[in-house]
Design an enzyme around this catalytic site. Structure first.
Site, PDB file in Angstrom:
ATOM      1  N   ASP A   1     -20.406   7.969  14.692  1.00  0.00           N
ATOM      2  CA  ASP A   1     -20.384   8.217  13.390  1.00  0.00           C
ATOM      3  C   ASP A   1     -21.285   9.372  12.951  1.00  0.00           C
ATOM      4  O   ASP A   1     -22.231   9.087  12.969  1.00  0.00           O
ATOM      5  CB  ASP A   1     -20.752   6.872  12.598  1.00  0.00           C
ATOM      6  CG  ASP A   1     -20.920   7.020  11.090  1.00  0.00           C
ATOM      7  OD1 ASP A   1     -20.462   8.022  10.508  1.00  0.00           O
ATOM      8  OD2 ASP A   1     -21.279   5.963  10.368  1.00  0.00           O
TER       9      ASP A   1
ATOM     10  N   TYR B   1     -14.477  12.165  -4.507  1.00  0.00           N
ATOM     11  CA  TYR B   1     -14.068  12.927  -3.417  1.00  0.00           C
ATOM     12  C   TYR B   1     -13.863  14.433  -3.884  1.00  0.00           C
ATOM     13  O   TYR B   1     -14.126  15.252  -3.030  1.00  0.00           O
ATOM     14  CB  TYR B   1     -12.538  12.331  -3.166  1.00  0.00           C
ATOM     15  CG  TYR B   1     -11.784  13.215  -2.129  1.00  0.00           C
ATOM     16  CD1 TYR B   1     -12.391  12.838  -0.581  1.00  0.00           C
ATOM     17  CD2 TYR B   1     -10.882  14.144  -2.297  1.00  0.00           C
ATOM     18  CE1 TYR B   1     -11.411  13.640   0.431  1.00  0.00           C
ATOM     19  CE2 TYR B   1     -10.104  14.719  -1.087  1.00  0.00           C
ATOM     20  CZ  TYR B   1     -10.639  14.679   0.159  1.00  0.00           C
ATOM     21  OH  TYR B   1      -9.964  15.261   1.309  1.00  0.00           O
TER      22      TYR B   1
ATOM     23  N   LYS C   1     -15.742  17.509  -2.348  1.00  0.00           N
ATOM     24  CA  LYS C   1     -15.213  18.778  -1.400  1.00  0.00           C
ATOM     25  C   LYS C   1     -15.429  19.976  -2.393  1.00  0.00           C
ATOM     26  O   LYS C   1     -15.557  21.131  -1.569  1.00  0.00           O
ATOM     27  CB  LYS C   1     -13.500  18.406  -1.651  1.00  0.00           C
ATOM     28  CG  LYS C   1     -13.145  17.510  -0.465  1.00  0.00           C
ATOM     29  CD  LYS C   1     -13.600  17.567   0.847  1.00  0.00           C
ATOM     30  CE  LYS C   1     -12.682  16.932   1.869  1.00  0.00           C
ATOM     31  NZ  LYS C   1     -13.271  17.125   3.371  1.00  0.00           N
TER      32      LYS C   1
END
Length: 265
Positions: free
Chosen positions: A74, A170, A174
């Protein structure tokens, strides 16, 4: 006056013998990028949180004969990234870093928990910060490097927003990728290291393809088959080709920019 056809210019990506580290290599764009880089002669360090998916990628890439280092982990965990850097030193530190890991839960802000927001930022931004921070020093010391970060068309709003499902966390993450790339391009200056972003539109990946086709089947006005000028989904290979360009010698004077791969959307 006679016009002669110019002699075709031979182009090379310059990836042969280079070492590329690709995060999120277990599926979709990451897997397609691994295969594309291997076809160009690159050595690969492939990382993913899912060991089974990573092994599938290894099996797909193996026929190319590429030299590979496979590491499950991870990359939002600082200790995991530090261990990855140690292993990379023994294998060969990367000349190219593809920060492909991203994701998070969609939902309207009042439906998202604080943990949902934190997880989205951690996956899409913390992973990028940790990996870039770990591998930039060796690139700067060598006077050469290519960093490619995956943003998204979501930075300008997504089909999730149009469907009133929400994607604020999200989209924010981004959009943050763009700021990360722009600022680091200035910091890196004339170091010989470039950093750029690729922003995919609706792509036919294992995770998104079925969802996007279902929207079309429902006849929704915001289906990408209707809103994308090219009237189709993109393929992971098409995004991988854009990543390949920015990682190649052909993009030697390109830094701090974002390349949209979105069919004109």
């Amino acid at each position: 006056m006679t016009h002669q056809t110019p002699t075709p210019r031979l182009s090379t990506t310059g990836l042969s013998g280079r070492t590329a580290l690709i995060t999120g290599a277990g599926l979709g764009i990451g897997r397609a990028t691994a295969l594309r880089f291997a076809q160009e002669g690159a050595r690969l360090i492939l990382c993913d949180i899912d060991a089974d998916r990573l092994e599938e990628t290894r099996n797909l890439v193996a026929p190319t004969g590429a030299d590979m280092l496979i590491r499950q982990g991870d990359v939002t965990d600082e200790m995991v990234v530090e261990k990855l850097a140690m292993d990379a030193r023994a294998f060969g530190l990367p000349d190219i870093l593809v920060n492909n890991v991203g994701g998070g839960r969609s939902g309207r802000i009042w439906d998202l928990s604080v943990q949902d927001g934190d997880d989205t930022m951690r996956i899409s931004l913390r992973s990028m910060f940790l990996c870039t921070r770990a591998f930039l020093p060796s690139m700067i010391a060598a006077g050469y490097g290519r960093v490619v970060c995956l943003s998204s068309g979501a930075r300008n709003g997504t089909v999730w927003n149009a469907l009133h499902m929400g994607a604020c966390a999200y989209s924010t993450a981004k959009a943050g990728v763009i700021g990360f790339v722009r600022d680091l391009a200035i910091e890196l200056g004339d170091s010989g290291v470039t950093i750029n972003a690729v922003a995919p539109g609706p792509i036919d990946t294992e995770l998104a393809g079925a969802f996007l086709r279902n929207i079309e089947a429902q006849g929704h006005a915001y289906s990408p088959f209707r809103t994308v000028p090219m009237r189709r989904l993109g393929t992971p290979r098409e995004v991988a080709d854009a990543i390949l360009y920015l990682a190649s010698e052909n993009a030697s004077y390109v830094t701090g920019t974002t390349l949209d791969v979105a069919g004109g959307r």
